[in-house]
Design a protein around this motif. Structure first.
Motif, PDB file in Angstrom:
ATOM      1  N   PRO A 129       0.789  -1.239   0.000  1.00 11.90           N
ATOM      2  CA  PRO A 129       0.000   0.000   0.000  1.00 11.90           C
ATOM      3  C   PRO A 129       0.821   1.288   0.000  1.00 11.90           C
ATOM      4  CG  PRO A 129      -1.008  -1.610   1.444  1.00 11.90           C
ATOM      5  CD  PRO A 129       0.298  -2.208   0.994  1.00 11.90           C
ATOM      6  N   ARG A 164       1.512   3.698  -3.100  1.00 11.94           N
ATOM      7  CA  ARG A 164       0.595   4.728  -3.617  1.00 11.94           C
ATOM      8  C   ARG A 164       1.147   6.135  -3.412  1.00 11.94           C
ATOM      9  NH1 ARG A 164      -3.394   1.457  -0.667  1.00 11.94           N
ATOM     10  NH2 ARG A 164      -4.385   0.018  -2.120  1.00 11.94           N
ATOM     11  N   ASP A 215      -5.171  -5.706  -5.909  1.00 12.24           N
ATOM     12  CA  ASP A 215      -4.557  -4.945  -4.829  1.00 12.24           C
ATOM     13  C   ASP A 215      -5.113  -3.539  -4.750  1.00 12.24           C
ATOM     14  OD1 ASP A 215      -2.876  -6.991  -3.982  1.00 12.24           O
ATOM     15  OD2 ASP A 215      -1.380  -6.528  -5.507  1.00 12.24           O
TER      16      ASP A 215
END
Length: 319
Positions: free
Chosen positions: A296, A299, A319
């Motif tokens: 994550p 990003r 994802d």
């Protein structure tokens, strides 16, 4: 006069039940417990002293962020370390909230008044963040204040009112030097309640009593428990007595994740810290290629555009 305990809301009572422990049940540590822990750390780190001094003659400073970085995506950690830090409304939110919590711990404020007072204090006292707050546009400042008032209101509804007898303190800086200052473990606790106490016995045993709490204004992170164990280690090495417990209080959830500090917890934290220091030295010496661990954080990673594993993770619809 003894302080009267206010009637609590259910969420406040649930938090209090987790962090409170009767004095008779609190763990007792021998006088040399912290000294023995320090000796173990120093003996293991001794072979790395030369490398640490070569990197920085003032000592290698190690924080929870450094440890999280070397146990996660090392490439992102290096990129973040090289990029100059810039304040933003989201980045300032946690610091303003912590200051507001500190003010409410010693005087009764409404959430709006506490946040306004916190912003004014930071402008006067913190040249770095204060400059950003003073120069912020009217819209940025209104957004920041509104967010912090909402978070503080939530905090007030879910965290028990802090009595003076709890000795509440916020934004506490703590450091522990090892190997003559070749390594400096560095931490800053959002909130601490209680204090340790020496026992009136000849052997000088100490009873744990402090609870260290991180206030989380964002989402959960897998490293949150390890961050707190690192704080427990720093606290033990710096004042000589382990804390009673550590916890992450997730403000939006109104919930605390608490862990009692034991000798095993501190042993685990020490081993992870020593391992992390070795990784940190190798990474900064450039003798190993930084690992790339997609997930994550890709990003908002500053190097994700040129990172193959990161782009693969970002392009995966699952994802």
């Amino acid at each position: 006069m003894a302080e009267s305990v206010p009637r609590l809301l259910p969420a406040q009572q649930a938090t209090l039940d987790v962090i409170r422990m009767p004095a008779s049940q609190r763990p007792v540590y021998p006088q040399r417990f912290a000294a023995d822990l320090r000796d173990r750390a120093s003996d293991t780190l001794a072979p790395m002293v030369g490398a640490a001094r070569a990197l920085d003659s003032r000592g290698l400073w190690v924080s929870k962020r450094d440890l999280a970085g070397v146990f996660g995506c090392e490439a992102r950690y290096l990129a973040d370390s090289d990029a100059p830090f810039e304040w933003s409304v989201p980045a300032a939110r946690g610091t303003v909230l912590h200051k507001a919590v500190e003010l409410t711990a010693h005087r009764r404020f409404t959430p709006a008044d506490a946040v306004d007072a916190a912003v004014e204090r930071l402008i006067d006292d913190d040249a770095n963040l204060g400059g950003f707050l003073a120069a912020a546009t009217e819209g940025e400042r209104a957004d920041l204040v509104a967010n912090c008032v909402a978070l503080l209101t939530r905090f007030d509804e879910t965290f028990p009112p802090m009595l003076r007898s709890w000795r509440p303190a916020a934004e506490i800086r703590a450091r522990a030097q090892l190997c003559g200052g070749a390594f400096v473990l560095n931490g800053k606790y959002d909130l601490a309640l209680g204090s340790p106490a020496p026992l009136d016995v000849p052997d000088g045993n100490q009873r744990a009593g402090k609870v260290i709490i991180d206030l989380k204004t964002g989402s959960r992170s897998p490293t949150d428990p390890e961050d707190l164990r690192f704080y427990a280690l720093v606290e033990t090495l710096s004042i000589g007595v382990p804390p009673l417990g550590v916890g992450s209080f997730y403000v939006a959830e109104g919930r605390i994740e608490h862990e009692a500090v034991t000798a095993d917890v501190l042993d685990s934290a020490l081993r992870r810290t020593i391992d992390g220091i070795g990784r940190l030295i190798a990474l900064r010496q450039g003798i190993q290629r930084p690992r790339r661990v997609p997930g994550p954080p890709c990003r908002w990673c500053p190097i994700s555009a040129g990172c193959e594993p990161g782009q693969a993770w970002l392009s995966d619809p699952d994802d």
